[in-house]
Write a protein that holds these residues in place. Structure first.
Motif, PDB file in Angstrom:
ATOM      1  N   ASP A 203       4.173   9.844   3.469  1.00 12.46           N
ATOM      2  CA  ASP A 203       3.803   9.058   4.657  1.00 12.46           C
ATOM      3  C   ASP A 203       3.710   9.953   5.887  1.00 12.46           C
ATOM      4  OD1 ASP A 203       3.689   6.666   3.257  1.00 12.46           O
ATOM      5  OD2 ASP A 203       5.773   6.152   3.649  1.00 12.46           O
ATOM      6  N   TYR A 236      -0.982   2.681  -1.722  1.00 12.73           N
ATOM      7  CA  TYR A 236      -1.888   3.482  -0.894  1.00 12.73           C
ATOM      8  C   TYR A 236      -3.341   3.063  -1.098  1.00 12.73           C
ATOM      9  CZ  TYR A 236       2.145   6.299   0.265  1.00 12.73           C
ATOM     10  OH  TYR A 236       3.365   6.706   0.740  1.00 12.73           O
ATOM     11  N   TYR A 241      -6.820   4.422   0.808  1.00 12.26           N
ATOM     12  CA  TYR A 241      -6.918   5.767   0.250  1.00 12.26           C
ATOM     13  C   TYR A 241      -7.509   5.715  -1.158  1.00 12.26           C
ATOM     14  CZ  TYR A 241      -3.905   7.367   4.067  1.00 12.26           C
ATOM     15  OH  TYR A 241      -3.394   7.661   5.297  1.00 12.26           O
TER      16      TYR A 241
END
Length: 276
Positions: A203, A236, A241
């Motif tokens: 992160d 994610y 992403y």
């Protein structure tokens, strides 16, 4: 936690990647789950849902437990050379060129007291804020592992980010990252070792480098690594992403694969020698 009977809970949580903090003289908690209270390292209760475990659960303190100050981070004192670190990592199959590159970059050295490998994590400004110590003597297949007091687990161990690349490779351990660099010499940046399965270091890396679009999960091929990979892919992916998984062709992790690959190559060389 339910299966942790007879286990030192703070040590277990640190192994799983949590940042354990001491509260007073008898209690511990974690930065990631600050509602949990561990008493005498064996009994725990989570006050957010009232759930408790073990035979003698920790009662809610009548008075607020005073949190001890976080230790000031300091790197272990460096040894005058890195011979044991070199020998240990080369025995694990890591190339000498890769080892030297990490040492020259200030990401690896040998400590003077116990001759451990010290994997240094640096923040975006290059300041050391994390250190993971790994023993250079394996006993029964395992060795000493511990973070230096005061280490910032949200940074962990990582390579700098190349702004021309839009991906980051994620590993569990620094040695796995170095093993991958041995197998793929072109990889000299854009990599993070979580030093466990805590996703905080990833992160942080993504937040500091907002141009990154792709995540390559190079976690271990065992059950915890696969479960974490599935969890990361879902989480994610929802954030936009492009997430893919890359596992070693054989072995539990990238270092195991590197060693098996080296052993197979040695056997092949021996057969060639005999055949001559």
């Amino acid at each position: 936690m339910e299966t942790a009977k007879g286990t030192d809970l703070p040590d277990l949580l640190e192994h799983l990647g949590y940042t354990v903090r001491r509260l007073g003289s008898r209690y511990h908690t974690t930065r990631e789950m600050d509602s949990i209270r561990i008493k005498d390292r064996r009994t725990w209760k989570r006050y957010s849902n009232g759930k408790r475990a073990r035979d003698s659960p920790a009662p809610r303190p009548n008075k607020p437990v005073q949190e001890e100050e976080k230790p000031v981070f300091a790197l272990p004192i460096a040894n005058r050379d890195h011979r044991r670190v070199f020998a240990y990592l080369q025995k694990r199959g890591v190339a000498a060129q890769v080892i030297r590159g990490f040492i020259d970059s200030g990401l690896l050295y040998e400590d003077s007291l116990h001759h451990n490998c010290v994997f240094v994590g640096r923040d975006s400004g290059g300041k050391p804020v994390f250190a993971s110590k790994r023993g250079t003597y394996d006993l029964g297949g395992s060795s000493f592992k511990r973070d230096a007091p005061g280490s910032d687990k949200s940074v962990a161990f990582r390579l700098p980010c190349d702004p021309a690349l839009d991906w980051v490779a994620v590993f569990e351990a620094p040695i796995d990252l170095m093993s991958f660099c041995t197998l793929h010499r072109a990889v000299t940046s854009n990599a993070v070792a979580l030093c466990g399965l805590y996703q905080g270091p990833l992160d942080t890396y993504l937040r500091e480098n907002p141009h990154l679009k792709r995540i390559v999960l190079c976690l271990d091929a065992d059950a915890p690594g696969r479960e974490a990979a599935e969890r990361f892919r879902a989480e994610y992916g929802k954030k936009g992403y492009d997430v893919c998984t890359r596992t070693p062709a054989q072995g539990k992790d990238w270092n195991a694969y590197l060693q098996q690959r080296g052993q197979a190559r040695e056997r092949g060389d021996q057969r060639k020698t005999i055949a001559r």
